[in-house]
Enzyme design. Structure first.
Site, PDB file in Angstrom:
ATOM      1  N   GLU A  54      10.249   1.813  10.418  1.00 43.16           N
ATOM      2  CA  GLU A  54      11.220   2.884  10.154  1.00 43.16           C
ATOM      3  C   GLU A  54      10.452   4.177  10.323  1.00 43.16           C
ATOM      4  O   GLU A  54       9.610   4.527   9.498  1.00 43.16           O
ATOM      5  CB  GLU A  54      11.818   2.737   8.750  1.00 43.16           C
ATOM      6  CG  GLU A  54      13.088   3.534   8.552  1.00 43.16           C
ATOM      7  CD  GLU A  54      12.838   4.920   7.999  1.00 43.16           C
ATOM      8  OE1 GLU A  54      12.796   5.881   8.824  1.00 43.16           O
ATOM      9  OE2 GLU A  54      12.670   5.058   6.784  1.00 43.16           O
ATOM     10  N   GLU A  62       9.683  16.150  15.314  1.00 45.69           N
ATOM     11  CA  GLU A  62      10.019  16.127  13.898  1.00 45.69           C
ATOM     12  C   GLU A  62       9.097  17.091  13.146  1.00 45.69           C
ATOM     13  O   GLU A  62       7.883  16.906  13.121  1.00 45.69           O
ATOM     14  CB  GLU A  62       9.877  14.717  13.340  1.00 45.69           C
ATOM     15  CG  GLU A  62      10.334  14.590  11.897  1.00 45.69           C
ATOM     16  CD  GLU A  62      10.252  13.174  11.378  1.00 45.69           C
ATOM     17  OE1 GLU A  62      11.200  12.726  10.724  1.00 45.69           O
ATOM     18  OE2 GLU A  62       9.229  12.509  11.634  1.00 45.69           O
ATOM     19  N   GLY A 120      -4.986   3.078  -1.048  1.00 49.26           N
ATOM     20  CA  GLY A 120      -5.938   3.364   0.017  1.00 49.26           C
ATOM     21  C   GLY A 120      -5.337   4.196   1.122  1.00 49.26           C
ATOM     22  O   GLY A 120      -4.171   4.583   1.074  1.00 49.26           O
ATOM     23  N   ASP A 121      -6.142   4.459   2.133  1.00 45.08           N
ATOM     24  CA  ASP A 121      -5.694   5.257   3.269  1.00 45.08           C
ATOM     25  C   ASP A 121      -5.261   4.344   4.407  1.00 45.08           C
ATOM     26  O   ASP A 121      -5.370   3.119   4.339  1.00 45.08           O
ATOM     27  CB  ASP A 121      -6.797   6.216   3.729  1.00 45.08           C
ATOM     28  CG  ASP A 121      -8.087   5.491   4.120  1.00 45.08           C
ATOM     29  OD1 ASP A 121      -8.076   4.244   4.237  1.00 45.08           O
ATOM     30  OD2 ASP A 121      -9.107   6.176   4.306  1.00 45.08           O
ATOM     31  N   GLY A 122      -4.765   4.966   5.475  1.00 42.71           N
ATOM     32  CA  GLY A 122      -4.306   4.177   6.606  1.00 42.71           C
ATOM     33  C   GLY A 122      -5.433   3.607   7.434  1.00 42.71           C
ATOM     34  O   GLY A 122      -5.363   2.456   7.897  1.00 42.71           O
ATOM     35  N   CYS A 133      13.265  11.762   6.822  1.00 46.90           N
ATOM     36  CA  CYS A 133      13.384  11.354   8.221  1.00 46.90           C
ATOM     37  C   CYS A 133      14.814  11.427   8.720  1.00 46.90           C
ATOM     38  O   CYS A 133      15.050  11.556   9.920  1.00 46.90           O
ATOM     39  CB  CYS A 133      12.828   9.945   8.402  1.00 46.90           C
ATOM     40  SG  CYS A 133      13.530   8.733   7.269  1.00 46.90           S
ATOM     41  N   LYS A 180       0.858  -1.184   0.000  1.00 47.04           N
ATOM     42  CA  LYS A 180       0.000   0.000   0.000  1.00 47.04           C
ATOM     43  C   LYS A 180       0.897   1.237   0.000  1.00 47.04           C
ATOM     44  O   LYS A 180       1.467   1.604   1.026  1.00 47.04           O
ATOM     45  CB  LYS A 180      -0.922   0.066   1.224  1.00 47.04           C
ATOM     46  CG  LYS A 180      -1.958   1.202   1.112  1.00 47.04           C
ATOM     47  CD  LYS A 180      -2.565   1.589   2.442  1.00 47.04           C
ATOM     48  CE  LYS A 180      -1.741   2.614   3.170  1.00 47.04           C
ATOM     49  NZ  LYS A 180      -1.684   3.941   2.486  1.00 47.04           N
ATOM     50  N   GLY A 224      -4.788   0.409   5.285  1.00 47.69           N
ATOM     51  CA  GLY A 224      -3.640   0.069   6.111  1.00 47.69           C
ATOM     52  C   GLY A 224      -4.018  -0.799   7.294  1.00 47.69           C
ATOM     53  O   GLY A 224      -3.316  -1.760   7.631  1.00 47.69           O
TER      54      GLY A 224
END
Length: 473
Positions: A246, A380, A202-204, A280, A171, A208
């Protein structure tokens, strides 16, 4: 506007099951819709997982030579689509042409080459007297990828998993799905057996989650925010599947007293601004001796002034827009918070650069007089915002670097490489780059603390997709 409403499942492009729900893909440089993709339901995910599970029965038994031949074919098909992949990334996230057609698309190809080289080094079988240790593919892998380096993150998972003998359901981010669709076309053209690779958009929250919770998914490999990583870990716990994460970072860059100061500061600024700061591993905390903070500010400003911000189609542009309105708003909130908390704004600041009102453009921003307990030094930002922090001595620099919930990438500069290595060993991060060293895709990449677990890239990236078995006689 193009439409990409099908998923790649079991070796074919198929329509979604049931009611089709879509989401628009926007070019952040213009805020115009450029495509739409369908959102996979739990039923669509199940169809993909079942295809992967069936394919695993035979693909997991292929030889190293057979998998190398398929990777070679995949590499050729990726190369044939290289320009299209780069253009898709440029359109999806606003990466400048030089970056999209360079490191962005190029890193995906490097991951295939690296997987091929490292595959020959994997010890799939070891003898210990009459007993043996075998390493076998873990099974069906659910892969959930971010938008910031889309081809890189997709291929950092797909290439080693294919090398290991796993099957998968991918995904990509709904922000940047177009390059992944092209990669799926390349895999199909390379001749992989049906069901080995499956793509659902799709979305999370729906797609997801369905991947993470599915009982026939043996492993989830996720790259994204720490917040989402926590959610995925909790959701996956019910089925005791392996989870490789990650996550975020807040890269400390220690410039020691004997370093080439100007070179080190310039490199830090460029690294922080690359990809609009949406990396990141970006060096977002610049640590210099307190007596040289003023000098660092001057060099940083002079460097930032030379970074042209604007239209990604302009070959002279080095920084495009933030990837979305949501990301733009987050960056603006953090810049405002930095000012409110008392950091000294020395360059850039809130709002859009002059003449760039249409897209989600951000000003390269530099803060000085930053203390490590400020929000901009701890969270972050994922934008082109640099925090300059002064330190007393080497021990103080290491203390500040490690005083973070994150531990992904760190940086050290020194005229003495052994001294830099010694400092790097004290840093609580998964990877340290010394004296401006570039990326080495053979080396393991991953984080300490809230930056995640597991490792990608190189030999370790393949081993992440393997289970260890003992055969005792």
């Amino acid at each position: 506007m193009s439409s990409n409403l099908n998923f790649y499942i079991d070796g074919a492009w198929v329509a979604p099951l049931g009611e089709v729900k879509t989401i628009a893909v926007k070019n952040p440089a213009t805020n115009q819709e450029i495509a739409e993709v369908a959102l996979a339901s739990a039923e669509d995910v199940d169809r993909a997982v079942q295809a992967a599970k069936k394919a695993f029965e035979t693909y997991s038994q292929t030889t190293v030579e057979e998998r190398l031949a398929l990777l070679e074919a995949f590499l050729g098909e990726y190369k044939a689509r290289f320009k299209a992949i780069g253009q898709a990334i440029q359109d999806e996230i606003g990466a400048p042409a030089s970056l999209a057609q360079g490191a962005q698309a190029g890193s995906g190809m490097i991951h295939i080459k690296t997987a091929m080289k490292m595959l020959n080094l994997v010890k799939f079988e070891e003898e210990l007297g009459e007993s043996r240790i075998t390493r076998e593919p873990i099974g069906v892998v659910g892969m959930i990828c971010p938008w910031n380096w889309p081809a890189n993150q997709v291929m950092a998972k797909v290439a080693p998993a294919l090398a290991a003998g796993c099957t998968m359901v991918l995904k990509p981010s709904e922000v940047s799905p177009l390059d992944a669709i092209i990669i799926a076309e390349a895999i199909d053209a390379a001749g992989y057996p049906a069901g080995v690779f499956n793509l659902v958009n799709g979305d999370g929250a729906t797609t997801g989650a369905a991947i993470t919770e599915h009982p026939n998914v043996d492993m989830v490999s996720f790259t994204g925010s720490t917040r989402a990583g926590v959610h995925i870990s909790r959701a996956a716990a019910a089925t005791i599947k392996r989870v490789s994460l990650e996550l975020g970072g807040k890269g400390p860059n220690i410039v020691l007293d004997d370093a080439d100061f100007e070179r080190a500061v310039k490199g830090c600024v460029r690294g922080c601004l690359e990809n609009t700061g949406q990396s990141c591993l970006a060096p977002t905390r610049l640590l210099v001796q307190k007596g040289r903070v003023g000098e660092a500010i001057e060099i940083a400003i002079a460097t930032a002034e030379k970074v042209k911000v604007g239209d990604p189609n302009d070959p002279d542009v080095r920084m495009g827009p933030a990837a979305s309105e949501m990301q733009y708003n987050k960056i603006q909130e953090m810049i405002e918070l930095g000012i409110k908390e008392g950091a000294r704004l020395v360059y850039g600041g809130p709002g859009k650069p002059e003449g760039l009102e249409n897209g989600w453009y951000v000003k390269p921003t530099i803060f000085a007089d930053v203390s490590n307990d400020m929000t901009i030094a701890r969270e972050e930002i994922f934008g082109p915002v640099l925090c300059i922090i002064g330190y007393e001595d080497e021990d103080d620099a290491v203390r500040i670097a490690n005083d973070s919930p994150y531990g992904l990438a760190g940086y050290v500069s020194s005229a003495d490489v052994e001294r830099a290595r010694a400092v790097g060993k004290r840093m609580q991060v998964g990877a340290v780059q010394i004296n401006g060293a570039g990326i080495d895709f053979r080396m393991p990449f991953g984080g300490f603390k809230q930056s995640g677990n597991g490792r990608e890239w190189g030999l370790h990236g393949i081993e992440e997709f393997l289970e260890v078995k003992s055969l005792v006689v």
